[in-house]
Design an enzyme around this catalytic site. Structure first.
Site: not given
Ligand code: TYM
Length: 339
Positions: A128, A208, A211
């Protein structure tokens, strides 16, 4: 269903004696196929044999999403999708995280037994930090502590999740051990429960499905979008000519066929012998995916047209778990010297 280390407890009928499970899902709008195959299928399956508590984690979403209207809409979309995919409010509890603010109180208390170094080494925090460098907020760092609080406030022992949540689950167990060591045996160490497809790769066939990466196949998107997403899938990159034999074990389209029909061996054989081409296999997958989700798609439309019904279900869910959350908080406050 597969667990990491523990055998599944035997199913029992009486609701009070059913072992308790918990899982959370971010309100990222309607889910993608990875969410369903990796986790939601197990939510649906396990609601029959376990006391199942499922939570749409809007507090967690705030670590990346700062648009109030979008968060509200996506929370409703996720609730409608989970119900459309088979969560039965008579069999399980579905609620929104922020409707039970005890989660954040427990998260604060758990932070005091969680070394910062554990959080800094979490893979999702590192990711992140790279993905949203302009918004490295404190919530991103303490994200796994809130996740631990979500699970253990209900003293759940099993957690149906995809494999991508392994590090978070491990951290939850470490936090439990740290708390229990300091204040006495209070929480069970939660174990992950996986499906047969614990990591679903995205349309790029490498990362993986997610969205935020933009490689997802959406379950409830318009049919032509679902077709387009599937037709854009990367297959076996070594299969250049139509006559080249395919390698189903490395082809993500072939792998997905496992989850949408029981004749995947035949489909694989067609690929191996070059009897069928990648385009044929993708077209077939698109038809099967659309057929598989046709009924949920209809239910999703109906639910989205009835926001009051969704609100009632979510409100009732938050009320149902209130006594459990409050009892745990009373016990924790007592043990920590807060009363
Ligand atoms: P989230 O919202 O990213 O994903 C929800 C569930 O879907 C699974 N999943 C996948 N499984 C297989 N393949 C994929 N490509 C894939 N993408 C997603 C996830 O493993 C997850 O089970 N941190 C959690 C939310 C959370 C939570 C919790 C989970 C908050 N508190 C407590 C369990 C218990 C998350 O972001 O999931």
């Amino acid at each position: 269903m597969t667990t990491e280390t523990a055998p599944a407890p035997s199913p029992v009928d009486a609701p009070t004696s059913r072992p308790r499970i918990f899982s959370g899902i971010q309100p990222s709008g309607a889910p993608h196929i990875g969410n369903d195959l990796g986790a939601i299928r197990n939510y649906v399956r396990l609601q029959w044999d376990y006391e199942a508590i499922y939570c749409i984690v809007d507090y967690h979403a705030l670590t990346s999403l700062h648009d109030a209207d979008r968060l509200r809409l996506q929370t409703r979309e996720m609730a409608a999708a989970l119900l459309a995919l088979g969560l039965d409010p008579e069999r399980c509890t579905l609620f929104v995280q922020s409707h039970r603010p005890e989660h954040t109180e427990l998260a604060w208390l758990l932070m005091t037994v969680t070394p910062v170094s554990w959080l800094e080494r979490t893979p999702t925090y590192k990711e992140k930090k790279q993905n949203q460098p302009e918004d490295v907020n404190h919530g991103l760092l303490s994200y796994p502590v809130l996740q631990a609080a979500d699970i253990i406030i209900y003293k759940a022992s099993l957690v149906p999740v995809g494999k991508d949540q392994a590090a978070h689950l491990e951290l939850s167990r470490e936090i439990v051990r740290s708390f229990n060591n300091r204040y006495g045996e209070t929480f069970p160490e939660p174990l992950a429960v996986h499906t047969e497809a614990p990591i679903v790769l995205g349309t790029d066939g490498v990362r993986k499905m997610s969205k935020s990466i933009g490689n997802a196949i959406d379950i409830f998107a318009p049919e032509e979008d679902v077709r387009r997403q599937i037709m854009s899938m990367v297959t076996d990159t070594r299969r250049i000519l139509r006559t080249d034999p395919g390698r189903p074990d490395v082809c993500n389209v072939c792998q997905l066929h496992r989850s949408f029909g029981d004749d995947y061996e035949e489909i694989w054989e067609g690929e191996r012998t070059a009897r069928t081409g990648c385009v044929d296999t993708k077209k077939l997958l698109a038809e099967r995916v659309l057929r598989h989700y046709a009924e949920p798609r209809e239910r999703y439309r109906e639910l989205m047209a009835d926001p009051k019904r969704i609100e009632r279900i979510l409100d009732a869910g938050a009320e149902r778990v209130r006594p459990i959350a409050q009892a745990t908080m009373a016990e924790v406050r007592e043990k920590m010297g807060l009363r």
